[in-house]
Design a protein around this motif. Sequence first.
Motif, PDB file in Angstrom:
ATOM      1  N   PRO A 168       0.817  -1.220   0.000  1.00  0.00           N
ATOM      2  CA  PRO A 168       0.000   0.000   0.000  1.00  0.00           C
ATOM      3  C   PRO A 168       0.849   1.268   0.000  1.00  0.00           C
ATOM      4  O   PRO A 168       0.507   2.258  -0.658  1.00  0.00           O
ATOM      5  CB  PRO A 168      -0.821  -0.125   1.292  1.00  0.00           C
ATOM      6  CG  PRO A 168      -0.943  -1.597   1.507  1.00  0.00           C
ATOM      7  CD  PRO A 168       0.378  -2.174   1.052  1.00  0.00           C
ATOM      8  N   SER A 169       1.977   1.226   0.691  1.00  0.00           N
ATOM      9  CA  SER A 169       2.875   2.376   0.712  1.00  0.00           C
ATOM     10  C   SER A 169       3.489   2.597  -0.666  1.00  0.00           C
ATOM     11  O   SER A 169       3.592   3.744  -1.148  1.00  0.00           O
ATOM     12  CB  SER A 169       3.969   2.150   1.755  1.00  0.00           C
ATOM     13  OG  SER A 169       4.712   3.322   1.991  1.00  0.00           O
ATOM     14  N   VAL A 170       3.882   1.517  -1.326  1.00  0.00           N
ATOM     15  CA  VAL A 170       4.445   1.618  -2.676  1.00  0.00           C
ATOM     16  C   VAL A 170       3.409   2.188  -3.645  1.00  0.00           C
ATOM     17  O   VAL A 170       3.727   3.026  -4.505  1.00  0.00           O
ATOM     18  CB  VAL A 170       4.951   0.242  -3.156  1.00  0.00           C
ATOM     19  CG1 VAL A 170       5.277   0.254  -4.644  1.00  0.00           C
ATOM     20  CG2 VAL A 170       6.184  -0.174  -2.354  1.00  0.00           C
ATOM     21  N   ARG A 171       2.163   1.749  -3.511  1.00  0.00           N
ATOM     22  CA  ARG A 171       1.114   2.257  -4.407  1.00  0.00           C
ATOM     23  C   ARG A 171       0.867   3.741  -4.172  1.00  0.00           C
ATOM     24  O   ARG A 171       0.627   4.499  -5.128  1.00  0.00           O
ATOM     25  CB  ARG A 171      -0.174   1.450  -4.207  1.00  0.00           C
ATOM     26  CG  ARG A 171      -0.104   0.051  -4.831  1.00  0.00           C
ATOM     27  CD  ARG A 171      -1.455  -0.623  -4.846  1.00  0.00           C
ATOM     28  NE  ARG A 171      -1.854  -1.091  -3.514  1.00  0.00           N
ATOM     29  CZ  ARG A 171      -1.566  -2.287  -3.022  1.00  0.00           C
ATOM     30  NH1 ARG A 171      -0.847  -3.145  -3.730  1.00  0.00           N
ATOM     31  NH2 ARG A 171      -1.966  -2.644  -1.826  1.00  0.00           N
ATOM     32  N   LYS A 172       0.934   4.188  -2.930  1.00  0.00           N
ATOM     33  CA  LYS A 172       0.773   5.621  -2.664  1.00  0.00           C
ATOM     34  C   LYS A 172       1.949   6.416  -3.217  1.00  0.00           C
ATOM     35  O   LYS A 172       1.769   7.533  -3.729  1.00  0.00           O
ATOM     36  CB  LYS A 172       0.595   5.854  -1.156  1.00  0.00           C
ATOM     37  CG  LYS A 172      -0.783   5.450  -0.642  1.00  0.00           C
ATOM     38  CD  LYS A 172      -0.990   5.822   0.809  1.00  0.00           C
ATOM     39  CE  LYS A 172      -0.333   4.836   1.739  1.00  0.00           C
ATOM     40  NZ  LYS A 172      -0.674   5.105   3.172  1.00  0.00           N
ATOM     41  N   ALA A 173       3.145   5.850  -3.134  1.00  0.00           N
ATOM     42  CA  ALA A 173       4.313   6.517  -3.728  1.00  0.00           C
ATOM     43  C   ALA A 173       4.153   6.605  -5.246  1.00  0.00           C
ATOM     44  O   ALA A 173       4.465   7.635  -5.855  1.00  0.00           O
ATOM     45  CB  ALA A 173       5.584   5.756  -3.369  1.00  0.00           C
ATOM     46  N   ALA A 174       3.665   5.529  -5.858  1.00  0.00           N
ATOM     47  CA  ALA A 174       3.439   5.532  -7.306  1.00  0.00           C
ATOM     48  C   ALA A 174       2.396   6.568  -7.688  1.00  0.00           C
ATOM     49  O   ALA A 174       2.520   7.260  -8.708  1.00  0.00           O
ATOM     50  CB  ALA A 174       3.010   4.144  -7.779  1.00  0.00           C
ATOM     51  N   SER A 175       1.356   6.697  -6.880  1.00  0.00           N
ATOM     52  CA  SER A 175       0.321   7.697  -7.140  1.00  0.00           C
ATOM     53  C   SER A 175       0.906   9.109  -7.071  1.00  0.00           C
ATOM     54  O   SER A 175       0.581   9.975  -7.896  1.00  0.00           O
ATOM     55  CB  SER A 175      -0.817   7.544  -6.126  1.00  0.00           C
ATOM     56  OG  SER A 175      -1.813   8.524  -6.325  1.00  0.00           O
ATOM     57  N   ALA A 176       1.789   9.346  -6.086  1.00  0.00           N
ATOM     58  CA  ALA A 176       2.429  10.659  -5.960  1.00  0.00           C
ATOM     59  C   ALA A 176       3.315  10.947  -7.169  1.00  0.00           C
ATOM     60  O   ALA A 176       3.351  12.082  -7.669  1.00  0.00           O
ATOM     61  CB  ALA A 176       3.249  10.717  -4.675  1.00  0.00           C
ATOM     62  N   MET A 177       4.017   9.940  -7.671  1.00  0.00           N
ATOM     63  CA  MET A 177       4.880  10.132  -8.831  1.00  0.00           C
ATOM     64  C   MET A 177       4.047  10.353 -10.095  1.00  0.00           C
ATOM     65  O   MET A 177       4.416  11.158 -10.955  1.00  0.00           O
ATOM     66  CB  MET A 177       5.824   8.948  -8.976  1.00  0.00           C
ATOM     67  CG  MET A 177       6.891   8.914  -7.872  1.00  0.00           C
ATOM     68  SD  MET A 177       7.907   7.406  -7.840  1.00  0.00           S
ATOM     69  CE  MET A 177       8.800   7.576  -9.380  1.00  0.00           C
TER      70      MET A 177
END
Length: 299
Positions: free
Chosen positions: A21-30
């Motif tokens: 979930p943290s990786v997906r939020k980072a991807a969303s920010a990018m």
Amino acid sequence: DMDGHGLVFLVARPKDPTWMPSVRKAASAMTQARVEGKRNGAFAPSASKDPFNHRRGNYYAIPTGVSFGGGSVQPGNLGIPGRLKAIIQSLCQHNDIKRIAGFQSGAFAFYAPKLYNVYRSYLSRLYDHSPHLRPNFPTCSIFPACTFNLGPGTITVDHTDYNNVAYGLCAITALGNFDPTLGGHMVLFDLGLVIEFPPGATILIPSSVLRHGNTPVVGEGVQRMSMTQYCSGGLFRWVDYGFQTGTTLKLTAAGRAQKKLIDGKLEDRTEAALQLFSTAASLPDDRAFIFGRNTFRTT
């Protein structure tokens, strides 16, 4: 290598259920950074560079942090055009991106503790001498520089990152919504390896000398991005030469002699560099020597 030194490290995704979930939020920010950059013109090509078309491929790539090279006369913070500054600051302050940065740095320390300690020694001296230098993640990462490869399809061609520390490691973490069995594989050309590299996974490679790239991703609306951290070899040379360039050092006879002594012979430098990489047998003791016993949990 043939003597058992670990040189490439495939780092599994953490078992922590909050990691993906943290990786997906980072991807969303990018993704949002890419969208915003395109909207406000931050990615417009300049006379010297195009953030979309470059030697590593055709995707939006934004480097940031501390570096040295490209004709610079001293280390500095990578210049960021005005409209990109807010985007980069937002990414570097994002908690999930900082988590990835910290994981990359921790993996470096875990798998290559002696080499990590060399980075720590050089960079602490550099920052003490030049306090104006600003690494991206000073509280959680050893690496002085980072590139956000914002995609939407980050497909890197066969290349090396020749400005990085020659014997150093580069950390790469994949992000996106792609199927890793169909595409996005890491290719290590010199080793003849094609490796499934799913979102949230990390690899540590000597990117300055090892040719690498990745395969296209497959599917409608599929994205692949990546976050890399690394260190310019020029930073270490600057410290070695007494906080000056090799060109400046060579201006005097004494300086030329000193530079020759510092540089040494290539075969000696190569052997010394190899000794910074642990073997499977030496790794526990190397960790304990650098960081003390019980520093890392391995369960």
